[in-house]
Design a protein around this motif. Structure first.
Motif, short mmCIF file in Angstrom:
data_model
loop_
_atom_site.label_atom_id
_atom_site.label_comp_id
_atom_site.label_asym_id
_atom_site.label_seq_id
_atom_site.Cartn_x
_atom_site.Cartn_y
_atom_site.Cartn_z
N ASN A 98 26.75 43.45 32.32
CA ASN A 98 26.95 42.99 30.95
C ASN A 98 28.42 42.62 30.69
OD1 ASN A 98 25.96 42.82 28.00
ND2 ASN A 98 27.70 44.23 27.87
N ASP A 99 29.32 43.55 31.01
CA ASP A 99 30.74 43.31 30.72
C ASP A 99 31.37 42.32 31.71
OD1 ASP A 99 30.13 45.31 28.92
OD2 ASP A 99 32.11 46.23 29.07
N LEU A 100 30.88 42.30 32.95
CA LEU A 100 31.42 41.38 33.94
C LEU A 100 31.03 39.94 33.58
CD1 LEU A 100 33.07 41.36 36.54
CD2 LEU A 100 30.93 41.57 37.83
N GLN B 118 38.80 38.03 42.90
CA GLN B 118 38.49 37.77 41.49
C GLN B 118 37.45 38.75 40.96
OE1 GLN B 118 37.52 33.68 40.73
NE2 GLN B 118 37.00 34.02 38.59
N LEU B 119 36.41 39.00 41.74
CA LEU B 119 35.39 39.96 41.33
C LEU B 119 35.97 41.36 41.23
CD1 LEU B 119 32.36 38.78 43.52
CD2 LEU B 119 32.48 38.73 41.01
N ASN B 120 36.82 41.71 42.18
CA ASN B 120 37.44 43.03 42.18
C ASN B 120 38.32 43.22 40.94
OD1 ASN B 120 40.02 44.75 42.95
ND2 ASN B 120 38.35 45.49 44.23
N ALA B 121 39.17 42.25 40.68
CA ALA B 121 40.11 42.35 39.55
C ALA B 121 39.36 42.42 38.22
CB ALA B 121 41.07 41.17 39.57
N ALA B 122 38.34 41.58 38.07
CA ALA B 122 37.59 41.55 36.81
C ALA B 122 36.85 42.87 36.58
CB ALA B 122 36.60 40.38 36.83
N THR B 123 36.28 43.42 37.64
CA THR B 123 35.55 44.68 37.51
C THR B 123 36.49 45.84 37.20
OG1 THR B 123 33.90 43.89 39.10
CG2 THR B 123 33.92 46.25 38.64
#
Length: 323
Positions: free
Chosen positions: A53-55, A267-272
């Motif tokens: 949801n938040d990602l 990018q996925l790591n940083a956003a999470t």
């Protein structure tokens, strides 16, 4: 005319990398699919959906959750392992993945080569519980009971190879004791039989065991993590209770197919990691009985691969087969 031709060539040389760079930076430019290998309503599904949801808000693209249960989570893992490594099919998994990779050499994918750990989000301990009428009022008492009747006492789990099963096997392997494993089709029926006296102890997952402990329906002896659990800080750890070297947590995190661009992984790591820092997410995790544990890609990779190695030893000793 010659000057015009040179000018056109120069322009074409410059334009190509600019277009490539802008296309690459556009990730994600379409919906992402999150595969979860467990049924809706399970602890992994609950946490995965919170993250999705938040990602999706952070990445400005929908994240569609698909539950593909079966084979202890391996069906979802296989789908991601064999997907196009473009970051549009991701896996939300738990430590059952490492257990499966360690125990089942016949998996239709290579869990150490075909999947890439991206980010860890949680590491929640199990809670060791017994019936309120049990003579065991501490871990030491339980160990004494196991020593007095080798191989006679029983412990439950939500299924062979699941995290709560392995928590029990690790306890037996670390202490050198024996007990009968009784697998159920979920944590709730295992807890019900514990309360009814059909089994002697159970390393319950927090979503199942913590409410029972808080409601005085069972007796809590300890938690399996290295440090005390914030949701029940009065409970000692297994290590504090005298079982040196014992540590286990139900970790959860995101994986992608091997070969996915390092930039997409980053990018996925940083956003999470960013959404895990928000007070709203921390509050939701706490209400769900889940302990937040942000891990960058290197930390999560280290945990995943070390877990595989550790479970191989425990599985061989307990002669567990998942194939």
């Amino acid at each position: 005319m010659f000057k015009k031709l040179i000018k056109n060539i120069a322009i074409s040389v410059v334009v190509v990398p600019v277009l490539m760079g802008s296309a690459f930076a556009a990730y994600p430019d379409k919906p992402i699919k999150m595969m979860i290998g467990y049924a809706p309503g399970s602890s992994t599904d609950i946490v995965g959906r919170m993250i999705a949801n938040d990602l999706s808000i952070a990445l400005k693209q929908p994240i569609i959750v698909e539950n593909r249960g079966g084979a202890a989570g391996s069906l979802a893992a296989e789908a991601v392992a064999k997907s196009n490594p473009d970051g549009y099919t991701i896996l939300f998994a738990q430590n059952g993945l490492a257990i499966n990779v360690a125990a089942n050499p016949k998996l239709p994918f290579n869990g150490q080569k075909d999947l890439l750990p991206v980010v860890g989000v949680a590491a929640t301990p199990h809670i060791l519980i017994v019936n309120n009428n049990s003579p065991a009022k501490s871990v030491a008492d339980l160990i004494a009971m196991l020593k007095a009747d080798p191989g006679k006492l029983s412990f439950g789990s939500s299924g062979i190879g699941n995290s709560d099963h392995m928590a029990g096997e690790l306890f037996l392997a670390t202490t050198g004791l024996q007990a009968i494993h009784v697998p159920y089709k979920g944590g709730a029926p295992a807890a019900t039989d514990l309360m009814g006296g059909q089994i002697d102890f159970y390393f319950a997952g927090m979503p199942v065991g913590l409410p029972l402990y808080k409601g005085d329906k069972v007796r809590g002896l300890a938690v399996t993590s290295k440090g005390r659990f914030s949701g029940a800080p009065e409970l000692v750890t297994i290590q504090e209770a005298g079982v040196k070297g014992y540590e286990m947590a139900l970790w959860q995190g995101i994986f992608v197919a091997a070969g996915t661009s390092p930039a997409i992984v980053k990018q996925l790591n940083a956003a999470t990691l960013k959404i895990l820092e928000t007070p709203e997410m921390k509050e939701r995790f706490q209400k769900a009985g889940v302990q937040i544990a942000p891990m960058n890609t290197q930390q999560f990779s280290d945990l995943y691969f070390s877990d595989i190695a550790r479970w191989k030893v425990v599985i061989e000793k307990a002669k567990i087969k998942l194939d």
